[in-house]
Scaffold this active site. Structure first.
Site, PDB file in Angstrom:
ATOM      1  N   CYS A   1       0.813  -1.214   0.000  1.00 62.90           N
ATOM      2  CA  CYS A   1       0.000   0.000   0.000  1.00 62.90           C
ATOM      3  C   CYS A   1       0.847   1.265   0.000  1.00 62.90           C
ATOM      4  CB  CYS A   1      -0.957  -0.015   1.187  1.00 62.90           C
ATOM      5  SG  CYS A   1      -1.923  -1.538   1.231  1.00 62.90           S
TER       6      CYS A   1
ATOM      7  N   CYS B   1     -13.380  -0.245   7.452  1.00 66.88           N
ATOM      8  CA  CYS B   1     -12.424  -0.570   6.380  1.00 66.88           C
ATOM      9  C   CYS B   1     -12.459   0.468   5.263  1.00 66.88           C
ATOM     10  CB  CYS B   1     -12.765  -1.923   5.746  1.00 66.88           C
ATOM     11  SG  CYS B   1     -12.790  -3.286   6.915  1.00 66.88           S
ATOM     12  N   SER B   2     -11.293   0.678   4.659  1.00 69.51           N
ATOM     13  CA  SER B   2     -11.246   1.469   3.429  1.00 69.51           C
ATOM     14  C   SER B   2     -11.766   0.597   2.287  1.00 69.51           C
ATOM     15  CB  SER B   2      -9.828   1.954   3.173  1.00 69.51           C
ATOM     16  OG  SER B   2      -8.939   0.867   3.098  1.00 69.51           O
TER      17      SER B   2
ATOM     18  N   HIS C   1      -9.143   3.496  -2.086  1.00 70.42           N
ATOM     19  CA  HIS C   1      -7.801   2.970  -1.837  1.00 70.42           C
ATOM     20  C   HIS C   1      -7.380   1.999  -2.954  1.00 70.42           C
ATOM     21  CE1 HIS C   1      -4.224   1.711   0.093  1.00 70.42           C
ATOM     22  NE2 HIS C   1      -4.697   0.774   0.883  1.00 70.42           N
TER      23      HIS C   1
END
Lengths: 419, 419
Positions: free
Chosen positions: A105, A238-239, A365
């Protein structure tokens, strides 16, 4: 690291981030599912790269070099060697050196750092892009793919949803140790969605959430296997699994001269920090030590402290991550990250606005794009280009913090308006 | 690119490359298959990194930064974010900036170039590593994974074995256009295996092949779907599916001073070339144009020509690739690459020895490692460290040429002994 020469962000662009929950996204419940495709990894990259060229006015044939941040292209989209997608989406880039970088990420942040190194010697104008398409498989498969950001051989068995599990552990230990309520952590979620609603490129631009819903723990919003961790990580913590790309153009002073630009028309990267910790090694659930050491390097080399910041992008892959990053970045003392949320200090109108475009939660994301997106968002805020979510006062210094895995790769960048 | 500061290769190490056909490799026909595992990606990386530290005597805590070349870790080994494997295999590297780079089979070359950029500004001592483990699946699945080095969406359907197909097209068009025999091209295969037999780290160290066998086209050694291309690519024309890692340590002049080394004890990278062409775009089967432009850059910036070279590593992913690289690198005129083989000029005792350790054919081709391996091999030849396959005369300048995909990413590096 303090760049040995001046490094400047000229601007850039995001593709429209999409995924489940986004207007126009073709998911299983869409009437055209199976007939119409969502944009490909190449479509997103093209939109971001050509958008960056258009927004900055830079002739792409003057770009010397670049990197593409991408984590899982070989799995989600069956495409590797993504540096060689760039001449495909922008023919003027043919023949120049490009490659893909991966730090999970934090891939996007690493793409920018590699460009900064290039600007010290082999290049004057660089392109940093990031892209990920994640909606080609279901969420359980996607979670298995994402588990490759951990030490797969020793950690995979912990849960089908490994990263939510690892961060649920942070949420459980942190809230219990400091006596912080789940409701206080969930304020990060509410803020993210509220900001994203003003951002036309945000994946979740059409969604909102109230605090009761964000804090609720119900039979429907839990999904972890581990009974003890389960209530510490709901769907709204959560993203997103997003598709999207971001690209920005960087230059050193020679590059600015070539382009006829003055430093006052761009932002400057005054310092960076980067730290990497070994995969699968013991990891303190109370504090993001690796992010903290990257931040310490960036503060030292920029010769500033947290109080000098006027805007920030922090890696809210989960709600607890935003809270713990406030502490790792020195925005709050340890155990007091949620105080910033409760006091509204990180709202757009607060003292230190964080994730003004919606962060990973609402802006989305697309993993490889995120670090590039953050640095571009700080630039856009400093330059007053954020439209409906522009912070309504003069801003001077911004920070972005991009992390890969469970605090394994951390990239912290300090930018300032040079005008 | 000519580095703005001196860049030096201090040395490094390879893990023992293995795969099907290697002594000790646990394949389906091994009595311990299913009970004993081959070394993991982490094992190979550890062997190479600790080997590099050991061989150079560099205290790893003095390494500032680095990159790991890897193409398909997420698929073959379910592991991404490989920069964060480095502190795991070498704890002294904890906290430093590392990341993985991918440019398919040129990933290793890109790792070295990214380190060179770092040595211009943010680092004085760098680690460039490369690793791939490819034997975890069968050859048909492996070929599908490798197809991600092409433009998968538009090229995948050409053949189950896409890259052998793409290079068979080169072999067919080239041999027909220039009236070159298959037997002449197969001389590259014989040379590779002969050299590899003297290399204790070569995957195919136990194998040899004679010219009749290498040139033969039989029902058993063909495998392509396309009937016209099929006889132009036999099993022996292909490099290996290998497991292996290579690592080398680089420094600038400040780094050498920190380590108490003099330039005369190391080799210098005097110039590099790198070019990237768009995936899936039209591609001339007669000539490696992209490699040629990377070579032109390297020659120009090193201020030398092909006749100044005394040793080379070229990317023999297929036998035809070695022949075509001879021409792209200016070792031979167009259409005359096989003359070098027929005249023995690229044998270890020839005027310009090429792939002295066995190349990708016999030393092996763990994709992400290959570019690093080549640069280390040139270093080892220039320093007289190649043991049984050492070129038996003084060498001054070497070149390595590492390509990704069907001539999509090319990295050419010029090194010279600085003593």
């Amino acid at each position: 690291m303090k760049p040995a020469k001046g490094v400047f962000v000229l601007g850039g662009a995001h593709s429209v981030y999409i995924g489940r929950g986004a207007p126009g996204f073709v998911g299983k419940d869409h009437p055209d599912f199976g007939k119409v495709s969502n944009p490909s990894v190449e479509d997103h990259l093209r939109d971001a790269v050509l958008g960056a060229v258009n927004e900055t006015g830079v002739d792409p044939s003057l770009i010397d070099k670049g990197y593409v941040g991408n984590f899982l292209g070989e799995l989600f989209t069956k495409q590797g060697q993504m540096g060689a997608l760039l001449p495909r989406v922008c023919p003027a880039l043919d023949g120049k050196p490009f490659a893909r970088v991966d730090a999970a990420c934090a891939s996007g942040g690493i793409a920018v750092l590699a460009c900064i190194d290039a600007l010290m010697g082999s290049a004057d104008i660089c392109l940093a892009a990031g892209v990920e398409v994640e909606t080609t498989v279901g969420s359980r498969d996607a979670a298995d793919f994402m588990a490759r950001a951990a030490h797969y051989a020793s950690e995979r068995a912990k849960d089908d949803f490994l990263f939510p599990h690892l961060f649920a552990r942070r949420a459980k230990v942190y809230t219990e140790h400091y006596g912080v309520s789940r409701r206080d952590v969930a304020l990060a979620v509410v803020k993210a969605y509220k900001n994203g609603q003003k951002n036309p490129k945000a994946h979740m631009r059409a969604a909102s959430i109230d605090l009761d819903t964000a804090a609720a723990v119900t039979s429907k919003n839990q999904f972890l296997s581990d009974v003890e961790l389960r209530p510490h990580m709901t769907l709204s913590d959560c993203s997103q699994l997003s598709d999207g790309a971001s690209a920005l153009i960087l230059a050193n002073e020679t590059g600015l001269q070539k382009l006829g630009l003055s430093p006052s028309s761009v932002t400057e990267i005054t310092a960076t920090g980067c730290a990497v910790a070994g995969l699968g090694l013991p990891n303190d659930p109370l504090f993001l030590h690796n992010a903290a050491r990257a931040a310490a390097e960036a503060y030292r080399d920029a010769n500033i402290g947290p109080n000098d910041l006027s805007v920030a992008e922090v890696h809210d892959c989960f709600s607890i991550t935003e809270v713990q990053l406030y502490e790792a970045l020195g925005f709050a003392e340890r155990g007091k990250g949620t105080h910033l949320l409760k006091d509204g200090l990180t709202e757009i109108n607060g003292r230190l606005p964080v994730n003004t475009g919606g962060g990973l939660m609402s802006f989305g994301h697309p993993v490889g794009a995120t670090g590039v997106k953050q640095i571009l968002e700080v630039h856009r805020q400093l330059m007053g280009k954020c439209g409906a979510y522009q912070v309504p006062r003069a801003l001077s210094v911004g920070m972005s913090a991009n992390i890969g895995g469970d605090d394994r790769t951390a990239v912290v960048v300090v930018q300032q308006s040079s005008g």
